[in-house]
Write a protein that holds these residues in place. Structure first.
Motif, PDB file in Angstrom:
ATOM      1  N   LEU A  19       4.065  56.129  22.847  1.00  0.00           N
ATOM      2  CA  LEU A  19       2.839  56.137  22.926  1.00  0.00           C
ATOM      3  C   LEU A  19       3.212  54.126  22.775  1.00  0.00           C
ATOM      4  CD1 LEU A  19       0.042  55.800  23.297  1.00  0.00           C
ATOM      5  CD2 LEU A  19       0.034  56.795  20.366  1.00  0.00           C
ATOM      6  N   LEU A  20       3.407  53.396  21.415  1.00  0.00           N
ATOM      7  CA  LEU A  20       4.033  52.177  21.235  1.00  0.00           C
ATOM      8  C   LEU A  20       4.843  51.197  22.259  1.00  0.00           C
ATOM      9  CD1 LEU A  20       4.720  52.775  17.750  1.00  0.00           C
ATOM     10  CD2 LEU A  20       2.737  51.178  18.359  1.00  0.00           C
ATOM     11  N   ALA A  21       5.604  51.998  22.491  1.00  0.00           N
ATOM     12  CA  ALA A  21       6.733  51.794  24.262  1.00  0.00           C
ATOM     13  C   ALA A  21       5.483  51.260  24.825  1.00  0.00           C
ATOM     14  CB  ALA A  21       7.563  52.021  23.788  1.00  0.00           C
ATOM     15  N   PHE A  22       4.837  52.137  25.278  1.00  0.00           N
ATOM     16  CA  PHE A  22       4.303  51.642  26.442  1.00  0.00           C
ATOM     17  C   PHE A  22       3.484  50.985  26.583  1.00  0.00           C
ATOM     18  CE2 PHE A  22       0.191  53.153  29.627  1.00  0.00           C
ATOM     19  CZ  PHE A  22       1.848  52.801  30.423  1.00  0.00           C
ATOM     20  N   LEU A  23       2.197  51.071  25.052  1.00  0.00           N
ATOM     21  CA  LEU A  23       0.829  50.066  24.948  1.00  0.00           C
ATOM     22  C   LEU A  23       1.725  48.939  25.208  1.00  0.00           C
ATOM     23  CD1 LEU A  23      -0.870  52.617  22.136  1.00  0.00           C
ATOM     24  CD2 LEU A  23      -1.835  51.695  25.055  1.00  0.00           C
ATOM     25  N   GLY A  24       2.292  48.527  24.461  1.00  0.00           N
ATOM     26  CA  GLY A  24       3.458  47.751  24.030  1.00  0.00           C
ATOM     27  C   GLY A  24       3.284  46.953  25.641  1.00  0.00           C
ATOM     28  N   LEU A  25       4.667  47.257  26.952  1.00  0.00           N
ATOM     29  CA  LEU A  25       4.913  47.149  27.700  1.00  0.00           C
ATOM     30  C   LEU A  25       3.899  46.785  28.739  1.00  0.00           C
ATOM     31  CD1 LEU A  25       8.076  49.223  27.943  1.00  0.00           C
ATOM     32  CD2 LEU A  25       8.183  46.469  27.203  1.00  0.00           C
ATOM     33  N   THR A  26       2.991  47.624  28.603  1.00  0.00           N
ATOM     34  CA  THR A  26       1.769  47.228  29.613  1.00  0.00           C
ATOM     35  C   THR A  26       1.212  45.608  29.943  1.00  0.00           C
ATOM     36  OG1 THR A  26      -0.524  47.608  28.384  1.00  0.00           O
ATOM     37  CG2 THR A  26       0.646  49.252  29.554  1.00  0.00           C
ATOM     38  N   THR A  27       1.250  45.276  28.866  1.00  0.00           N
ATOM     39  CA  THR A  27       1.546  43.445  28.532  1.00  0.00           C
ATOM     40  C   THR A  27       2.044  43.139  29.372  1.00  0.00           C
ATOM     41  OG1 THR A  27       2.962  43.300  26.589  1.00  0.00           O
ATOM     42  CG2 THR A  27       0.730  43.339  25.783  1.00  0.00           C
ATOM     43  N   TYR A  28       3.350  42.738  30.359  1.00  0.00           N
ATOM     44  CA  TYR A  28       3.781  42.298  31.304  1.00  0.00           C
ATOM     45  C   TYR A  28       2.743  42.592  32.063  1.00  0.00           C
ATOM     46  CZ  TYR A  28       7.750  41.982  28.185  1.00  0.00           C
ATOM     47  OH  TYR A  28       8.460  41.892  26.490  1.00  0.00           O
ATOM     48  N   PRO A  29       2.472  43.511  32.811  1.00  0.00           N
ATOM     49  CA  PRO A  29       2.026  43.436  34.146  1.00  0.00           C
ATOM     50  C   PRO A  29       0.578  42.974  33.720  1.00  0.00           C
ATOM     51  CG  PRO A  29       2.348  45.683  33.300  1.00  0.00           C
ATOM     52  CD  PRO A  29       2.884  44.975  32.534  1.00  0.00           C
ATOM     53  N   LEU A  30      -0.187  43.442  32.960  1.00  0.00           N
ATOM     54  CA  LEU A  30      -1.790  42.528  32.604  1.00  0.00           C
ATOM     55  C   LEU A  30      -1.191  41.219  32.375  1.00  0.00           C
ATOM     56  CD1 LEU A  30      -2.850  45.474  30.262  1.00  0.00           C
ATOM     57  CD2 LEU A  30      -3.294  44.581  33.093  1.00  0.00           C
ATOM     58  N   GLY A  31       0.059  40.023  32.042  1.00  0.00           N
ATOM     59  CA  GLY A  31      -0.073  39.086  31.854  1.00  0.00           C
ATOM     60  C   GLY A  31       0.840  38.607  32.707  1.00  0.00           C
ATOM     61  N   SER A  32       0.730  39.096  34.138  1.00  0.00           N
ATOM     62  CA  SER A  32       1.515  38.603  34.537  1.00  0.00           C
ATOM     63  C   SER A  32       1.411  37.866  35.793  1.00  0.00           C
ATOM     64  CB  SER A  32       2.038  39.190  35.884  1.00  0.00           C
ATOM     65  OG  SER A  32       1.143  40.026  36.606  1.00  0.00           O
ATOM     66  N   ALA A  59      -5.243  25.659  35.164  1.00  0.00           N
ATOM     67  CA  ALA A  59      -5.523  25.759  34.158  1.00  0.00           C
ATOM     68  C   ALA A  59      -5.435  27.200  33.916  1.00  0.00           C
ATOM     69  CB  ALA A  59      -6.815  24.966  33.943  1.00  0.00           C
ATOM     70  N   ALA A  60      -5.701  28.454  34.472  1.00  0.00           N
ATOM     71  CA  ALA A  60      -5.761  29.213  34.066  1.00  0.00           C
ATOM     72  C   ALA A  60      -3.866  29.888  33.797  1.00  0.00           C
ATOM     73  CB  ALA A  60      -6.530  29.713  35.009  1.00  0.00           C
ATOM     74  N   GLU A  61      -3.346  29.719  35.100  1.00  0.00           N
ATOM     75  CA  GLU A  61      -1.892  29.976  34.764  1.00  0.00           C
ATOM     76  C   GLU A  61      -1.387  29.160  33.269  1.00  0.00           C
ATOM     77  OE1 GLU A  61       1.650  30.868  35.074  1.00  0.00           O
ATOM     78  OE2 GLU A  61       0.347  31.151  35.706  1.00  0.00           O
ATOM     79  N   LEU A  62      -1.794  28.235  32.977  1.00  0.00           N
ATOM     80  CA  LEU A  62      -1.299  27.005  31.867  1.00  0.00           C
ATOM     81  C   LEU A  62      -1.502  28.020  30.875  1.00  0.00           C
ATOM     82  CD1 LEU A  62      -1.925  23.411  32.233  1.00  0.00           C
ATOM     83  CD2 LEU A  62       0.857  24.861  32.399  1.00  0.00           C
ATOM     84  N   VAL A  63      -2.863  28.405  30.209  1.00  0.00           N
ATOM     85  CA  VAL A  63      -3.003  28.988  29.148  1.00  0.00           C
ATOM     86  C   VAL A  63      -2.503  30.380  29.562  1.00  0.00           C
ATOM     87  CG1 VAL A  63      -4.075  30.798  28.221  1.00  0.00           C
ATOM     88  CG2 VAL A  63      -5.049  27.838  29.022  1.00  0.00           C
ATOM     89  N   ARG A  64      -1.714  31.627  30.742  1.00  0.00           N
ATOM     90  CA  ARG A  64      -1.509  32.139  30.688  1.00  0.00           C
ATOM     91  C   ARG A  64       0.225  32.013  29.989  1.00  0.00           C
ATOM     92  NH1 ARG A  64       2.917  34.850  32.873  1.00  0.00           N
ATOM     93  NH2 ARG A  64       3.450  32.820  34.397  1.00  0.00           N
ATOM     94  N   GLY A  65       0.721  31.786  30.735  1.00  0.00           N
ATOM     95  CA  GLY A  65       1.824  30.961  30.790  1.00  0.00           C
ATOM     96  C   GLY A  65       2.418  30.177  29.216  1.00  0.00           C
ATOM     97  N   PHE A  66       1.397  29.845  28.727  1.00  0.00           N
ATOM     98  CA  PHE A  66       0.995  29.809  26.655  1.00  0.00           C
ATOM     99  C   PHE A  66       0.870  30.945  26.184  1.00  0.00           C
ATOM    100  CE2 PHE A  66      -0.312  28.344  23.027  1.00  0.00           C
ATOM    101  CZ  PHE A  66       0.122  27.028  22.839  1.00  0.00           C
ATOM    102  N   VAL A  67       0.185  31.578  25.961  1.00  0.00           N
ATOM    103  CA  VAL A  67       0.738  32.940  25.407  1.00  0.00           C
ATOM    104  C   VAL A  67       1.775  33.641  25.855  1.00  0.00           C
ATOM    105  CG1 VAL A  67      -2.162  32.989  25.364  1.00  0.00           C
ATOM    106  CG2 VAL A  67      -1.063  34.294  27.021  1.00  0.00           C
ATOM    107  N   MET A  68       1.902  33.784  26.988  1.00  0.00           N
ATOM    108  CA  MET A  68       3.037  34.452  26.933  1.00  0.00           C
ATOM    109  C   MET A  68       4.761  33.836  26.855  1.00  0.00           C
ATOM    110  SD  MET A  68       1.928  37.129  28.277  1.00  0.00           S
ATOM    111  CE  MET A  68       3.366  38.111  29.550  1.00  0.00           C
TER     112      MET A  68
END
Length: 216
Positions: A19-32, A59-68
């Motif tokens: 459960l922890l692995a799945f929930l954490g790893l979903t941040t990769y596709p959602l943050g792509s 600007a949106a891409e900069l924000v995405r890159g910053f948080v990732m």
């Protein structure tokens, strides 16, 4: 008859680590980049920023890159209008910290899960491991149903409670005309939530199918 304590412990550990692995790893596709751009590229939302489409998406891409973690700073001005002030940057730094911590937990949980599955194979307890994976699939389905029910009935309340859980109260609140709010409006988060739910259901379905294959 004495309960199978090791088998029960294995089931719980497999369930929690999956459960922890799945929930954490979903941040990769959602943050792509592709996902964020697809959701952010909404003409009415982009027009509200007062920026040209290309500038707004950049600007949106900069924000995405910053948080990732791939971008180090954000501009205070974007094409002559207010960009990201210190308060916005501090909040995004908090977001980056939460995401980084979640990914570390996810990779650790994935390592634990792999260890559990190997141990289950060696010790002849694959049935217990499969039971743990089914429990994880059920937990994912329940989480999606509950999140959808709350999100549909009280979207603003759900959004606020989620942010209060993750961040210090008040640090995530910004004026309606702030660039950060305009780039990522409610529509963006609603679609992101739907995508997260779809990933959870797909992942839970895959786990369930895997355990059915094991039974056969």
């Amino acid at each position: 008859m004495r309960a199978d304590a090791p088998g029960a412990a294995l089931r719980v550990l497999v369930c929690l680590s999956a459960l922890l692995a799945f929930l954490g790893l979903t941040t990769y596709p959602l943050g792509s980049g592709g996902f964020v751009r697809a959701l952010a590229d909404h003409p009415p939302s982009l027009a509200a920023t007062g920026l040209e489409r290309g500038s707004a998406l950049k600007a949106a891409e900069l924000v995405r890159g910053f948080v990732m973690g791939s971008v180090d700073s954000l501009p205070a001005q974007v094409d002559g209008r207010s960009g990201f002030d210190r308060r916005a940057v501090r909040h995004l730094e908090d977001v980056r910290t939460v995401l980084a911590g979640g990914r570390r937990v996810a990779w650790t949980a994935l390592a634990v899960l792999c260890g559990c599955l190997i141990a289950a194979r060696v010790w002849g307890r694959t049935a217990q491991a499969a039971s743990g994976l089914r429990a994880c699939a059920a937990a994912l389905a329940v989480a999606v149903v509950l999140a959808a029910a709350v999100g549909v009935s009280s979207p603003e309340w759900a959004f606020a409670r989620f942010h209060d859980l993750m961040f210090a109260p008040g640090t995530w609140l910004f004026p309606a005309d702030d660039l950060l709010v305009l780039l990522f409006p409610g529509r963006f988060w609603a679609l992101s939530g739907a995508a997260w739910g779809s990933l959870c259901l797909a992942g839970g379905g895959a786990l369930w199918a895997l355990t059915r294959f094991h039974r056969r």
